[in-house]
Design a protein around this motif. Structure first.
Motif, PDB file in Angstrom:
ATOM      1  N   TRP A  17      10.230   7.006   1.489  1.00 35.65           N
ATOM      2  CA  TRP A  17      11.007   6.651   2.673  1.00 35.65           C
ATOM      3  C   TRP A  17      10.198   5.773   3.623  1.00 35.65           C
ATOM      4  CZ3 TRP A  17      10.405   7.723   7.937  1.00 35.65           C
ATOM      5  CH2 TRP A  17      11.503   7.369   8.738  1.00 35.65           C
ATOM      6  N   VAL A  18       8.935   6.145   3.810  1.00 40.28           N
ATOM      7  CA  VAL A  18       8.065   5.374   4.698  1.00 40.28           C
ATOM      8  C   VAL A  18       7.867   3.964   4.149  1.00 40.28           C
ATOM      9  CG1 VAL A  18       5.702   5.186   5.593  1.00 40.28           C
ATOM     10  CG2 VAL A  18       6.878   7.373   5.639  1.00 40.28           C
ATOM     11  N   ARG A  19       7.844   3.851   2.829  1.00 43.54           N
ATOM     12  CA  ARG A  19       7.699   2.535   2.211  1.00 43.54           C
ATOM     13  C   ARG A  19       9.023   1.768   2.178  1.00 43.54           C
ATOM     14  NH1 ARG A  19      10.131   0.242  -2.655  1.00 43.54           N
ATOM     15  NH2 ARG A  19       8.990  -1.687  -2.956  1.00 43.54           N
ATOM     16  N   LEU A  20      10.103   2.453   1.777  1.00 49.45           N
ATOM     17  CA  LEU A  20      11.368   1.765   1.575  1.00 49.45           C
ATOM     18  C   LEU A  20      12.024   1.345   2.882  1.00 49.45           C
ATOM     19  CD1 LEU A  20      13.321   0.719  -0.515  1.00 49.45           C
ATOM     20  CD2 LEU A  20      14.455   2.948  -0.506  1.00 49.45           C
TER      21      LEU A  20
ATOM     22  N   MET B 141      -0.893  -0.954 -12.918  1.00 47.82           N
ATOM     23  CA  MET B 141      -2.017  -1.446 -12.126  1.00 47.82           C
ATOM     24  C   MET B 141      -2.277  -0.541 -10.929  1.00 47.82           C
ATOM     25  SD  MET B 141      -1.451  -5.599 -12.234  1.00 47.82           S
ATOM     26  CE  MET B 141      -2.990  -5.999 -11.402  1.00 47.82           C
ATOM     27  N   GLN B 142      -1.216  -0.023 -10.330  1.00 43.26           N
ATOM     28  CA  GLN B 142      -1.377   0.860  -9.186  1.00 43.26           C
ATOM     29  C   GLN B 142      -2.007   2.189  -9.584  1.00 43.26           C
ATOM     30  OE1 GLN B 142       2.549   1.142  -7.541  1.00 43.26           O
ATOM     31  NE2 GLN B 142       2.302  -0.641  -6.237  1.00 43.26           N
ATOM     32  N   ARG B 143      -1.669   2.660 -10.768  1.00 40.84           N
ATOM     33  CA  ARG B 143      -2.141   3.973 -11.208  1.00 40.84           C
ATOM     34  C   ARG B 143      -3.529   3.918 -11.839  1.00 40.84           C
ATOM     35  NH1 ARG B 143      -1.297   7.445 -15.825  1.00 40.84           N
ATOM     36  NH2 ARG B 143      -1.269   9.630 -15.171  1.00 40.84           N
ATOM     37  N   ASP B 144      -3.999   2.746 -12.207  1.00 40.21           N
ATOM     38  CA  ASP B 144      -5.269   2.610 -12.917  1.00 40.21           C
ATOM     39  C   ASP B 144      -6.428   3.312 -12.215  1.00 40.21           C
ATOM     40  OD1 ASP B 144      -5.078   1.474 -15.382  1.00 40.21           O
ATOM     41  OD2 ASP B 144      -6.004  -0.428 -14.847  1.00 40.21           O
ATOM     42  N   VAL B 145      -6.475   3.214 -10.887  1.00 36.66           N
ATOM     43  CA  VAL B 145      -7.639   3.742 -10.163  1.00 36.66           C
ATOM     44  C   VAL B 145      -7.729   5.263 -10.258  1.00 36.66           C
ATOM     45  CG1 VAL B 145      -7.738   1.815  -8.552  1.00 36.66           C
ATOM     46  CG2 VAL B 145      -6.331   3.800  -7.981  1.00 36.66           C
TER      47      VAL B 145
ATOM     48  N   PRO C 224       0.811  -1.229   0.000  1.00 31.62           N
ATOM     49  CA  PRO C 224       0.000   0.000   0.000  1.00 31.62           C
ATOM     50  C   PRO C 224       0.842   1.276   0.000  1.00 31.62           C
ATOM     51  CG  PRO C 224      -0.921  -1.598   1.525  1.00 31.62           C
ATOM     52  CD  PRO C 224       0.410  -2.137   1.099  1.00 31.62           C
ATOM     53  N   LEU C 225       1.979   1.255   0.691  1.00 31.69           N
ATOM     54  CA  LEU C 225       2.852   2.425   0.710  1.00 31.69           C
ATOM     55  C   LEU C 225       3.460   2.669  -0.663  1.00 31.69           C
ATOM     56  CD1 LEU C 225       4.635   1.679   4.106  1.00 31.69           C
ATOM     57  CD2 LEU C 225       2.852   3.382   3.698  1.00 31.69           C
ATOM     58  N   ASP C 226       3.776   1.594  -1.374  1.00 34.14           N
ATOM     59  CA  ASP C 226       4.319   1.727  -2.724  1.00 34.14           C
ATOM     60  C   ASP C 226       3.279   2.319  -3.658  1.00 34.14           C
ATOM     61  OD1 ASP C 226       6.445   1.367  -4.577  1.00 34.14           O
ATOM     62  OD2 ASP C 226       5.458  -0.413  -5.371  1.00 34.14           O
ATOM     63  N   LEU C 227       2.028   1.909  -3.503  1.00 36.28           N
ATOM     64  CA  LEU C 227       0.955   2.436  -4.342  1.00 36.28           C
ATOM     65  C   LEU C 227       0.780   3.939  -4.113  1.00 36.28           C
ATOM     66  CD1 LEU C 227      -2.419   0.933  -5.244  1.00 36.28           C
ATOM     67  CD2 LEU C 227      -2.461   3.081  -3.982  1.00 36.28           C
ATOM     68  N   ILE C 228       0.813   4.369  -2.861  1.00 31.90           N
ATOM     69  CA  ILE C 228       0.682   5.795  -2.552  1.00 31.90           C
ATOM     70  C   ILE C 228       1.844   6.574  -3.159  1.00 31.90           C
ATOM     71  CG2 ILE C 228       0.694   7.493  -0.672  1.00 31.90           C
ATOM     72  CD1 ILE C 228      -0.613   5.208   1.046  1.00 31.90           C
TER      73      ILE C 228
END
Length: 279
Positions: free
Chosen positions: A255-258, A123-127, A24-28
């Motif tokens: 950063w929060v994701r990685l 796929m992440q950007r589709d929405v 989810p963090l990667d998607l954001i």
């Protein structure tokens, strides 16, 4: 890192475990990097949740898992195999060699993982796209087949130039830095070789990796999102018109994701090494 040889394939397994928590963090991060206005992280999260629901934060998970199975397995594997050659001869691996081996591992991993990475971004950007502009891939295999059939096999490697540079820098930050920091802190008795020590080293490595890779990551993400940019240089120039800070769009979620991704990958990997020691 100890002087023992390590099994080369465990890194990919650890990465797949970590991405189940961090997707989810990667998607954001992708949503922030591909926008052309400066909406904050809270606004992006709220809009996505309001318009698409909580499960949308896991859009593209199959592609993320495939990416870890290819990209992370290869980059960790190349790095470990090259290091193992020195360990077999009882040699100490210098930091310069670690940088070199991490770079080579990153480039090899980028080549292996680029198709899944491309599908993951789409796929992440589709929405966020109008319905008529969406790719609507059902899963990673559907994405692979659809792109190869409609756009050509070479399109699966769109963004490879940026991905290649990012992967080399990422592997330097996540892997070479981790090993070097761990070795230095252990030699000074500042940490123990346990979960707390692994957490400390991976936090430092994750922060360093984010700082050095973010500009390239922004370019890579924009190139992979679609046909807006002609090539790598064009994307860099167009992004630069938005100001220098445009290259650090999405830094906080990155950063929060990685950092958690790096921490979880190394904690899982160190445990896997204990469970499946090399002979």
């Amino acid at each position: 890192m100890s002087g023992k040889k390590q099994k080369w394939y465990l890194g990919g397994i650890a990465g797949m475990g970590a991405v189940c928590f961090t997707h989810p963090l990667d998607l954001i991060k992708v949503h922030l990097q591909t926008q052309h206005k400066n909406s904050g992280i809270v606004a992006v999260v709220a809009k996505n949740f309001r318009n698409n629901g909580v499960l949308s934060f896991y859009n593209g998970l199959s592609a993320s898992l495939t990416r870890q199975a290819t990209y992370t397995t290869v980059r960790f594997g190349v790095y470990e195999i090259l290091q193992n050659g020195h360990k077999e001869r009882g040699e100490t691996v210098s930091f310069q060699r670690r940088l070199l081996y991490a770079s080579l591992g990153g480039v090899a991993g980028a080549l292996a993982g680029n198709p899944a990475d491309l599908i993951n971004v789409r796929m992440q950007r589709d929405v966020r796209l109008p319905v008529h502009q969406r790719y609507n891939y059902r899963h990673v295999v559907d994405g692979l087949v659809t792109i190869a059939r409609n756009e050509g096999v070479t399109r699966l490697f769109r963004g490879f130039e940026a991905n290649c540079g990012r992967a080399a820098l990422m592997t330097i930050g996540q892997v070479a830095f981790y090993d070097q920091v761990k070795e230095g802190l252990l030699s000074r008795d500042l940490i123990s070789d346990n979960t707390i020590g692994h957490f400390t080293c991976s936090t430092i490595a994750g922060t360093g990796a984010t700082i050095i890779t973010q500009p390239v990551d922004v370019i890579k993400t924009r190139l992979m999102q679609g046909g807006e940019y002609r090539n790598f240089v064009h994307c860099v120039l167009q992004t630069g018109k938005e100001g220098p800070l445009a290259f650090y769009k999405g830094f906080l979620p990155a950063w929060v994701r990685l950092s958690p991704q790096t921490i979880l990958t190394w904690v899982f990997l160190e445990k896997l090494r204990q469970l499946f020691p090399s002979n």
